[in-house]
Design an enzyme around this catalytic site. Structure first.
Site, PDB file in Angstrom:
ATOM      1  N   ASP A 119     -40.198 -11.122 109.366  1.00 49.92           N
ATOM      2  CA  ASP A 119     -41.040 -11.640 107.950  1.00 49.92           C
ATOM      3  C   ASP A 119     -40.003 -12.435 107.516  1.00 49.92           C
ATOM      4  OD1 ASP A 119     -42.192 -11.258 104.906  1.00 49.92           O
ATOM      5  OD2 ASP A 119     -43.052  -9.311 106.551  1.00 49.92           O
ATOM      6  N   SER A 171     -46.739 -12.282 103.091  1.00 49.97           N
ATOM      7  CA  SER A 171     -46.832 -11.517 104.096  1.00 49.97           C
ATOM      8  C   SER A 171     -48.518 -10.370 103.508  1.00 49.97           C
ATOM      9  CB  SER A 171     -46.314 -10.323 103.387  1.00 49.97           C
ATOM     10  OG  SER A 171     -45.468 -10.300 104.026  1.00 49.97           O
ATOM     11  N   ASP A 210     -42.025 -17.280  94.528  1.00 50.02           N
ATOM     12  CA  ASP A 210     -42.649 -18.104  94.908  1.00 50.02           C
ATOM     13  C   ASP A 210     -43.098 -19.573  94.614  1.00 50.02           C
ATOM     14  OD1 ASP A 210     -43.442 -16.225  96.090  1.00 50.02           O
ATOM     15  OD2 ASP A 210     -44.600 -15.087  94.507  1.00 50.02           O
ATOM     16  N   ARG A 253     -40.705 -10.266  87.887  1.00 53.71           N
ATOM     17  CA  ARG A 253     -41.872  -9.580  88.401  1.00 53.71           C
ATOM     18  C   ARG A 253     -40.704  -8.222  89.487  1.00 53.71           C
ATOM     19  NH1 ARG A 253     -42.933 -13.197  93.547  1.00 53.71           N
ATOM     20  NH2 ARG A 253     -43.396 -11.455  94.656  1.00 53.71           N
ATOM     21  N   ARG A 255     -53.492 -10.015  94.364  1.00 52.95           N
ATOM     22  CA  ARG A 255     -52.854  -9.459  95.814  1.00 52.95           C
ATOM     23  C   ARG A 255     -52.288  -8.437  95.554  1.00 52.95           C
ATOM     24  NH1 ARG A 255     -47.413 -11.386 100.223  1.00 52.95           N
ATOM     25  NH2 ARG A 255     -47.059  -9.784  99.804  1.00 52.95           N
ATOM     26  N   ALA A 256     -52.757  -7.120  96.843  1.00 54.94           N
ATOM     27  CA  ALA A 256     -53.013  -5.784  96.438  1.00 54.94           C
ATOM     28  C   ALA A 256     -51.587  -5.324  96.188  1.00 54.94           C
ATOM     29  CB  ALA A 256     -53.950  -4.907  97.188  1.00 54.94           C
ATOM     30  N   ASP A 257     -50.928  -5.234  96.954  1.00 58.60           N
ATOM     31  CA  ASP A 257     -49.358  -3.984  97.645  1.00 58.60           C
ATOM     32  C   ASP A 257     -48.168  -4.296  95.857  1.00 58.60           C
ATOM     33  OD1 ASP A 257     -48.482  -7.126  97.780  1.00 58.60           O
ATOM     34  OD2 ASP A 257     -46.719  -6.964  99.514  1.00 58.60           O
ATOM     35  N   ARG A 258     -48.107  -5.056  95.423  1.00 58.97           N
ATOM     36  CA  ARG A 258     -47.703  -5.111  94.267  1.00 58.97           C
ATOM     37  C   ARG A 258     -47.853  -4.885  92.459  1.00 58.97           C
ATOM     38  NH1 ARG A 258     -42.371  -6.419  94.928  1.00 58.97           N
ATOM     39  NH2 ARG A 258     -41.906  -7.479  97.203  1.00 58.97           N
ATOM     40  N   LYS A 290     -41.203  -2.862 103.749  1.00 59.90           N
ATOM     41  CA  LYS A 290     -42.373  -3.866 104.125  1.00 59.90           C
ATOM     42  C   LYS A 290     -43.505  -2.901 104.418  1.00 59.90           C
ATOM     43  CE  LYS A 290     -40.808  -7.998 103.852  1.00 59.90           C
ATOM     44  NZ  LYS A 290     -41.996  -9.120 103.284  1.00 59.90           N
ATOM     45  N   ASP A 292     -36.717 -12.349 104.804  1.00 56.58           N
ATOM     46  CA  ASP A 292     -38.173 -12.564 104.287  1.00 56.58           C
ATOM     47  C   ASP A 292     -37.180 -12.560 103.075  1.00 56.58           C
ATOM     48  OD1 ASP A 292     -40.396 -13.441 102.984  1.00 56.58           O
ATOM     49  OD2 ASP A 292     -40.557 -11.743 102.327  1.00 56.58           O
ATOM     50  N   HIS A 308     -35.761 -14.284 100.091  1.00 58.49           N
ATOM     51  CA  HIS A 308     -36.078 -14.228  99.086  1.00 58.49           C
ATOM     52  C   HIS A 308     -35.332 -14.499  97.478  1.00 58.49           C
ATOM     53  CE1 HIS A 308     -40.324 -14.323  98.959  1.00 58.49           C
ATOM     54  NE2 HIS A 308     -40.326 -13.627  99.570  1.00 58.49           N
ATOM     55  N   ASP A 361     -44.912 -13.653 110.080  1.00 62.51           N
ATOM     56  CA  ASP A 361     -46.131 -13.973 109.589  1.00 62.51           C
ATOM     57  C   ASP A 361     -45.940 -14.745 108.641  1.00 62.51           C
ATOM     58  OD1 ASP A 361     -43.952 -12.878 108.212  1.00 62.51           O
ATOM     59  OD2 ASP A 361     -45.023 -11.550 106.559  1.00 62.51           O
ATOM     60  N   HIS A 362     -44.866 -16.138 109.123  1.00 60.93           N
ATOM     61  CA  HIS A 362     -44.969 -16.491 108.046  1.00 60.93           C
ATOM     62  C   HIS A 362     -43.227 -17.323 107.897  1.00 60.93           C
ATOM     63  CE1 HIS A 362     -43.039 -15.252 103.808  1.00 60.93           C
ATOM     64  NE2 HIS A 362     -44.226 -13.872 104.613  1.00 60.93           N
ATOM     65  N   HIS A 371     -41.611 -18.436 100.073  1.00 57.33           N
ATOM     66  CA  HIS A 371     -41.771 -18.813 101.662  1.00 57.33           C
ATOM     67  C   HIS A 371     -41.537 -20.372 101.954  1.00 57.33           C
ATOM     68  CE1 HIS A 371     -44.266 -14.482 101.184  1.00 57.33           C
ATOM     69  NE2 HIS A 371     -42.611 -14.904 101.467  1.00 57.33           N
TER      70      HIS A 371
HETATM   71  O1  LIG Z   1     -42.161 -10.373  97.744  1.00 61.60           O
HETATM   72  C1  LIG Z   1     -43.004 -11.102  98.056  1.00 61.60           C
HETATM   73  O2  LIG Z   1     -44.565 -10.280  97.174  1.00 61.60           O
HETATM   74  C2  LIG Z   1     -43.867 -11.898  98.607  1.00 61.60           C
HETATM   75  C3  LIG Z   1     -43.059 -13.063  97.815  1.00 61.60           C
HETATM   76  O3  LIG Z   1     -44.384 -13.105  96.593  1.00 61.60           O
HETATM   77  O4  LIG Z   1     -43.241 -11.913  99.743  1.00 61.60           O
HETATM   78  P1  LIG Z   1     -44.115 -11.218 100.853  1.00 61.60           P
HETATM   79  O5  LIG Z   1     -45.544 -11.548 101.232  1.00 61.60           O
HETATM   80  O6  LIG Z   1     -43.056 -11.718 102.837  1.00 61.60           O
HETATM   81  O7  LIG Z   1     -44.459 -10.145 100.638  1.00 61.60           O
HETATM   82 MN   LIG Z   2     -43.786 -11.595 104.753  1.00 62.18          MN
HETATM   83 MN   LIG Z   3     -41.835 -12.981 101.367  1.00 57.86          MN
END
Ligand SMILES: O=C(O)[C@@H](CO)OP(=O)(O)O
Ligand SMILES: [Mn+2]
Ligand SMILES: [Mn+2]
Length: 559
Positions: free
Chosen positions: A28, A81, A171, A206, A286-289, A361, A430, A434, A471-472, A501
């Site tokens: 990552d 990601s 970011d 955040r 974006r979903a994850d967070r 992750k 990653d 950050h 992934d980036h 990133h």
């Molecule tokens: O931490 C995250 O949410 C992002 C950066 O905003 O990183 P990544 O896309 O690698 O998960």
């Molecule tokens: Mn990533």
């Molecule tokens: Mn990241």
């Protein structure tokens, strides 16, 4: 595709055999850039990744991981990601959330949908609350989209609006939250002039407030809930710009980790708790967070923390964040329909699959990989292993993270001969990148390289094949640069640390004893990107990829 089993059947690859164990390793935040002192990867001791590079051009090359190659609106958009793992897993390029929201706002369609109508029902009597990340990072959200939404909602009847702002610094540059908040305040002031009671109601960094992911630390979401819903926070301010400026002066803080605050009126009363009859929109695409907050807002049965008071609200996400859980139920813009992912195809063709990362992750190699879908395709053929991440720390204090544990579990999975594909995400470059701590990031890159070493040794033992990619970019450039590429200094003459990133390409390497001697990277796909990787590993499993997948990166020449 029809629903019959045959529709899933992949053609045999004309030359490549089946039955090899294939390790797909995603580092990552591991991009490729010129070696220099701010390139933590080039400074770090990374003998394994260095040796893979010696395999160029047949067995090592670069691929694109940003912009249009991963479905983002412009070539200035860095990778991330979500879009990266979506592309890796799906083998095709889908217009992603950022772009879909842009289009829906530009056409006005966002206001015609069921989601907006649902929140609009509260405009007459209730308050519209907008919760999300306030920056122009473009990874989770974008400020210009928020501003358009504010304006659009006001034009469509919202009379009382409260913004619950999360500050970024991950970011975008640390410290930039002040400017973003000023921009937001300016627009809210314009709305106030037009008679709309529009204000910021709460805030926080955040990583400390709201935007946890994969259930690593519910306290983060609880701190947000307390401020946003209950109107309770350790810090009270009358003005949000002043709040950020003041809180940034606290020791050991940053935009990412700013303490939660609420905005209060002249009597010290919070201006915007979320109440019965209000509408709420989480404006991150974006979903994850956002999933954890969405659960807290939407689920009746919820035991992750004491919500104290659960307001009866009309809630919509900017997008639906989890297609399988249908979470949230209402949303303003339909998410990309990422169907027929490589994971599903391979499982339906009998490929036994193991996926592993640590919590922070974990969803990347499962949820994102499978097209924003949680859960197994076939429990009998799959095993997903989550190594618990440390919580409550910034990862520069433990740059090795769980790389060793991830590698050990993966090694064991390979040696067990129970799996045909093992897929991992190694997060170090990653997550530590950050933090902006260059020294720690150098250690992180070494730890990731050690992890790769252990997995490749296991592949060697079983006669398997490996594919290593990323992934980036992130750790390969830790400084903000001007157009000429020179490091930028702040007003005190210090370099400006880049926590985000990058736009850099990422490496991809293939090898292992199971790789036929004639397999090599094609030379006719110079612009190949992450979406070309799925067809590549499908070939390594002995299958042809579906015809609408982006083309494979490899060819087989007769020796
Ligand atoms: O931490 C995250 O949410 C992002 C950066 O905003 O990183 P990544 O896309 O690698 O998960
Ligand atoms: Mn990533
Ligand atoms: Mn990241």
């Amino acid at each position: 595709m029809g629903s019959s089993g045959d529709a899933w059947k992949l053609k045999d690859h004309p030359k490549l055999p089946k039955g090899k164990t294939v390790a797909v390793i995603v580092l990552d935040g591991w991009g490729e850039a010129k070696p220099n002192e701010y390139n933590a990867i080039s400074v770090a001791e990374t003998p394994v990744m260095d040796s893979l590079k010696q395999g160029a051009p047949e067995h090592w090359r670069l691929i694109k991981a940003h912009g249009n190659a991963v479905g983002l609106p412009t070539e200035d958009d860095m990778g991330n990601s979500e879009v990266g793992h979506n592309a890796l897993g799906a083998g095709r390029i889908f217009a992603q959330g950022a772009k879909l929201v842009d289009l829906a706002l530009a056409s006005g369609k966002i206001y015609d949908g069921e989601g907006f109508k649902y929140v609009q029902e509260c405009f007459e009597k209730g308050t519209l609350h907008l919760i999300g990340l306030v920056s122009d990072g473009g990874v989770h959200s974008r400020l210009d989209q928020l501003l358009l939404l504010l304006k659009g909602a006001a034009e469509r009847g919202a009379k009382r609006i409260r913004v619950h702002a999360l500050t970024d610094g991950r970011d975008v540059l640390d410290g930039s939250s002040v400017g973003f908040m000023e921009t937001l305040e300016n627009d809210l002031a314009k709305l106030r002039e037009q008679g709309v009671d529009a204000r910021v109601a709460s805030g926080g960094g955040r990583m400390y407030v709201t935007m946890d992911r994969y259930e690593n630390d519910w306290d983060v979401v609880k701190r947000g809930w307390d401020a946003q819903v209950l109107g309770e926070a350790p810090h009270h301010f009358k003005d949000p710009v002043e709040a950020i400026k003041k809180l940034r002066q606290e020791p050991n803080t940053s935009d990412q980790y700013l303490a939660p605050f609420v905005i209060v009126d002249d009597n010290g009363k919070p201006v915007g708790p979320i109440l019965d009859g209000d509408a709420v929109v989480t404006f991150n695409f974006r979903a994850d967070r956002m999933v954890m907050l969405a659960k807290a807002l939407e689920y009746e049965d919820f035991d992750k923390f004491d919500r104290v008071r659960v307001p009866k609200i009309h809630y919509a996400g900017m997008l639906q964040y989890d297609g399988e859980l249908k979470l949230p139920n209402k949303y303003l813009v339909s998410p990309p329909e990422i169907d027929r992912t490589s994971g599903e195809y391979l499982v339906r063709n009998g490929v036994r699959t193991f996926a592993c990362s640590e919590t922070v992750k974990f969803g990347h190699v499962t949820f994102f990989w499978n097209g924003n879908r949680s859960g197994y395709f076939d429990e009998k053929l799959e095993e997903y292993v989550e190594i618990p991440s440390d919580s409550g720390i910034t990862f520069n204090v433990k740059p090795k993270m769980k790389a060793l544990e991830i590698a050990e579990r993966t090694r064991d999975a390979i040696l067990s001969h129970k799996f045909d594909q093992v897929r991992v995400n190694i997060p170090n470059s990653d997550m530590v990148g950050h933090t902006g701590d260059i020294k720690a990031t150098i250690e992180a890159c070494k730890a990731a390289d050690d992890g790769v070493k252990m997995i490749l040794e296991a592949i060697e033992q079983v006669g398997g094949i490996f594919l290593v990619t990323a992934d980036h970019g992130n750790a390969e450039d830790m400084v903000k640069r001007n157009k000429k590429g020179e490091p930028l200094l702040d007003k005190n003459g210090n370099i400006q640390i880049l926590t985000s990133h990058t736009l850099e390409p990422v490496p991809i390497a293939i090898g292992g004893p199971g790789l036929l001697p004639g397999v090599r990277f094609r030379t006719d796909l110079p612009t190949g990107g992450l979406a070309n990787v799925a067809a590549t590993f499908m070939n390594l499993h002995g299958f042809e990829a579906p015809s609408d997948y982006e083309p494979t990166l490899i060819e087989v020449v007769d020796n």
